[in-house]
Design an enzyme around this catalytic site. Structure first.
Site, PDB file in Angstrom:
ATOM      1  CE  LYS A 269       1.325  -2.029  19.169  1.00 14.16           C
ATOM      2  NZ  LYS A 269       0.263  -2.944  18.821  1.00 14.16           N
ATOM      3  NE  ARG A 274      -1.078  -7.734  27.045  1.00 12.49           N
ATOM      4  CZ  ARG A 274      -0.694  -6.549  27.488  1.00 12.49           C
ATOM      5  NH1 ARG A 274      -1.081  -5.456  26.890  1.00 12.49           N
ATOM      6  NH2 ARG A 274       0.113  -6.465  28.524  1.00 12.49           N
ATOM      7  CG  PHE A 360       4.883  -9.542  25.587  1.00 13.35           C
ATOM      8  CD1 PHE A 360       4.480  -8.805  26.683  1.00 13.35           C
ATOM      9  CD2 PHE A 360       3.945  -9.835  24.607  1.00 13.35           C
ATOM     10  CE1 PHE A 360       3.180  -8.373  26.808  1.00 13.35           C
ATOM     11  CE2 PHE A 360       2.632  -9.403  24.722  1.00 13.35           C
ATOM     12  CZ  PHE A 360       2.253  -8.669  25.829  1.00 13.35           C
ATOM     13  NE  ARG A 436      -4.190   3.745  27.710  1.00 19.84           N
ATOM     14  CZ  ARG A 436      -4.388   2.824  26.781  1.00 19.84           C
ATOM     15  NH1 ARG A 436      -3.399   2.465  25.989  1.00 19.84           N
ATOM     16  NH2 ARG A 436      -5.563   2.274  26.621  1.00 19.84           N
TER      17      ARG A 436
HETATM   18  P1  AMP Z   1      -2.268  -1.214  21.105  1.00 18.60           P
HETATM   19  O1  AMP Z   1      -3.153  -2.388  20.897  1.00 18.60           O
HETATM   20  O2  AMP Z   1      -2.042  -0.444  19.850  1.00 18.60           O
HETATM   21  O3  AMP Z   1      -2.660  -0.390  22.291  1.00 18.60           O
HETATM   22  O4  AMP Z   1      -0.834  -1.804  21.481  1.00 18.60           O
HETATM   23  C1  AMP Z   1      -0.598  -2.568  22.620  1.00 18.60           C
HETATM   24  C2  AMP Z   1      -0.820  -4.036  22.309  1.00 18.60           C
HETATM   25  O5  AMP Z   1       0.210  -4.547  21.473  1.00 18.60           O
HETATM   26  C3  AMP Z   1      -0.736  -4.928  23.504  1.00 18.60           C
HETATM   27  O6  AMP Z   1      -1.959  -4.930  24.221  1.00 18.60           O
HETATM   28  C4  AMP Z   1      -0.444  -6.297  22.907  1.00 18.60           C
HETATM   29  O7  AMP Z   1      -1.667  -6.943  22.604  1.00 18.60           O
HETATM   30  C5  AMP Z   1       0.243  -5.954  21.605  1.00 18.60           C
HETATM   31  N1  AMP Z   1       1.650  -6.405  21.531  1.00 18.60           N
HETATM   32  C6  AMP Z   1       2.226  -6.961  20.445  1.00 18.60           C
HETATM   33  N2  AMP Z   1       3.514  -7.258  20.657  1.00 18.60           N
HETATM   34  C7  AMP Z   1       3.790  -6.904  21.938  1.00 18.60           C
HETATM   35  C8  AMP Z   1       4.971  -6.963  22.761  1.00 18.60           C
HETATM   36  N3  AMP Z   1       6.122  -7.428  22.294  1.00 18.60           N
HETATM   37  N4  AMP Z   1       4.875  -6.487  24.013  1.00 18.60           N
HETATM   38  C9  AMP Z   1       3.706  -5.979  24.490  1.00 18.60           C
HETATM   39  N5  AMP Z   1       2.573  -5.906  23.774  1.00 18.60           N
HETATM   40  C10 AMP Z   1       2.602  -6.355  22.504  1.00 18.60           C
END
Ligand code: AMP
Length: 581
Positions: A269, A274, A360, A436
């Site tokens: 992650k 994004r 990804f 989600r």
């Molecule tokens: P969060 O921002 O905490 O809701 O986590 C989801 C976000 O992690 C996504 O919207 C992406 O921007 C980010 N992200 C980073 N690495 C990845 C990955 N390998 N696959 C999907 N999302 C990722």
């Protein structure tokens, strides 16, 4: 259609918090809207001028509206300003002064929805010398022929602040009630509906799926009116951004495996932001997760995708991670977020803080939507078409496993490399834009954080005077209303060099100030903060029913739209989870 028909519905919706009642009123209006007006009605119902993916705004200031009310009503500017201070809503001010004027004069012709919409669009398109006066004239022209209630909503339409909660879900259901071939019996007394549930859910799914792909209520409304088969033809198109799939949060690897099944696809992650990258007829476009186009801010990404990804039309889902070119060290999101907003010296900044693109997912390739293809097929295609170049473009690092020990080792490797944790994904799942659904979940390091929108603040005193301080935070509910969850002042710096500062946040918020009363400032929900907290408590003080204990600002999430902040269910879930600890 007369503008007053729309205003009647606005009023009915404002007077209820019941979603089914709102849906009923909207669907009744849609049923009587002829084909010519559908486009306009659907946009104005949501207080917009353009489809969701198009980020153009009217951007008219309160002061200009004040002048327009003055021109149209003849009421003194001082008097109007005074009323605004007392009432706090320019829409209600307009209603009041127009009412007084009407007692004296007699009314002219009826305003139509088309006329209001045409003037609003002109407001947006006007620039250059003399445009301020012409804008005042455009608004005043509408207000002069408006009845009091119409004046209220004209002002709210102009300010793009409808104050009437019509969430996406409500609007989608209204389209189903109005246009799909499923009979919905609405019982006004009980505020309930009687339907064939299975048929109804199918219809909702068909409309939702068209929305997910087009991000455009007008396209979907017009297709829905023609029938389900027309809706099914709505597809994703490279060039038009679509909503990104969102992740649920899990507490540990067991819960992660449980949610996505095994073997699971586990990926680093990355701590960036994004990027949705489109290539259409050879031309690259880059969008943020707010669906804002940022192509010109990232020339090195455009180059890299052109050189290293095979194909002429595709849509890629990626995480852009910035790094320090000198030290070749990855940088956290807060350092590179400036690249999203930068309008000048772009090349220079791109050299200093270039982006490594971690791809990804792939959603469209060679004229075909891949949304319904299983993730494992999409990953295989990605690996085939992307030529990896470290520090420029890579496919997200992954492990595919059913073994917990292996997964934990991979998680530790990811965290050691400075990533935020891992994502776990279901290998057989489709890609569900905007939702989600649990096809992908995130497992992050211990920090308890949620994203909240700023809806208020206070002007500081003493050495903090001139700065906004003590920010009121809000989450969102299913109807798209923002509900308060507490205030935060900690974690923001006094000096700009130390990170997100009061000065920067004040400047960011200023254009969104709606109203000021003494020290208290009401702010249009636009700006999202990531907030760390120790605990969530039940609280009668805030409209969400919850309050954060010891909240601290982690960072400004200017890549996120207000509707993307944490929703009330996530706050509830975090509250329930801590009870179990
Ligand atoms: P969060 O921002 O905490 O809701 O986590 C989801 C976000 O992690 C996504 O919207 C992406 O921007 C980010 N992200 C980073 N690495 C990845 C990955 N390998 N696959 C999907 N999302 C990722």
């Amino acid at each position: 259609m007369k503008y007053s028909s729309l205003v009647d519905v606005y009023e009915k919706i404002e007077s209820t918090s019941k979603r089914l009642e709102k849906t009923h009123h909207i669907s009744e209006l849609l049923k009587k809207t002829n084909e010519e007006d559908i486009h306009t009605i659907v946009l104005l119902l949501r207080g917009r001028l353009y489809p969701d993916w198009d980020k153009r705004k009217i951007g008219v200031a309160n002061k200009l509206v004040l002048k327009a009310i003055n021109t149209a009503s003849g009421a003194g500017a001082g008097k109007i300003e005074q009323l605004w201070k007392e009432i706090g809503d320019l829409g209600l001010v307009a209603e009041k002064v127009i009412k007084r004027k009407i007692q004296a004069t007699l009314f002219s012709k009826d305003l139509t929805v088309a006329k209001v919409f045409a003037n609003l669009r002109k407001l947006n398109e006007m620039e250059g010398a003399g445009s301020v006066d012409r804008k005042i004239q455009l608004i005043a022209e509408l207000l002069s022929s408006a009845k009091p209630k119409e004046a209220k909503y004209i002002v709210r339409n102009v300010l793009e602040d409808l104050r009437v909660g019509i969430g996406e879900g409500t609007m989608r259901d209204a389209l189903v009630w109005a246009y799909m071939s499923v009979k919905v019996d609405y019982n006004a007394e009980k505020t309930s509906i009687d339907v064939d549930r299975e048929k109804y859910n199918d219809a909702v799914d068909i409309v939702q799926s068209a929305l997910d792909k087009s991000n455009d209520f007008t396209t979907v409304a017009l297709a829905a009116k023609k029938g389900a088969s027309e809706l099914k033809k709505v597809s994703i198109t490279p060039g038009n951004p679509i909503k990104v799939m969102l992740a649920q949060k899990v507490a540990d690897m067991d819960e992660g495996f449980e949610k996505v099944g095994t073997p699971a696809d586990i990926e680093f992650k990355y701590d960036g932001f994004r990027m949705q990258i489109h290539k259409s007829k050879g031309k690259i476009k880059i969008f943020t997760r707010r669906l804002e186009e940022v192509t010109s801010q990232f020339p090195e990404v455009v180059d890299s995708v052109k050189k290293n990804v095979k194909g002429d039309n595709f849509i890629l889902d990626c995480e852009a991670v910035g790094y320090d070119a000198k030290k070749e060290k990855y940088l956290a999101f807060q350092h590179i977020s400036q690249r999203i907003r930068r309008k000048y010296n772009i090349q220079e900044l791109a050299k200093k803080m270039p982006i490594e693109l971690n791809v990804f997912d792939i959603l469209f390739y060679k004229g075909e939507s891949l949304l319904n293809k299983p993730l494992k097929v999409r990953i295989k295609l990605l690996e085939k078409i992307v030529s990896e170049k470290k520090l420029s473009i890579v496919v997200a690092k992954r492990a595919i496993t059913s073994k917990k020990e292996e997964a934990i080792k991979f998680y530790e490797e990811s965290v050691k490399k400075g990533n935020e944790g891992v994502m776990l994904k279901n290998l057989d799942s489709a890609y569900k834009p905007g939702s989600r659904v649990g096809f992908m979940v995130k497992l992050k390091t211990a920090m308890n954080t949620l994203d909240f929108v700023i809806v208020g603040a206070e002007w500081g005193e003493g050495k903090r005077s001139g700065w906004l301080t003590s920010f009121t935070l809000a989450c969102i509910n299913d109807d798209g209303n923002f509900l308060e969850t507490g205030k935060v002042g900690t974690g923001i710096k006094e000096k700009a060099e130390e990170g997100l500062s009061f000065g920067e946040l004040t400047e960011t918020l200023k254009p969104h100030i709606k109203q000021e009363k003494g020290k208290e400032v009401t702010i249009k929900p636009e700006i999202v903060l990531e907030i760390q907290f120790d605990e969530i408590q039940k609280s009668p003080t805030y409209s969400s029913g919850y309050a954060l204990r010891f909240p601290r600002v982690v960072q400004l999430r200017d890549d996120r739209a207000p509707e993307e902040c944490s929703d009330l269910n996530m706050v509830k879930e975090a509250f329930e989870k801590q009870k179990k600890r």
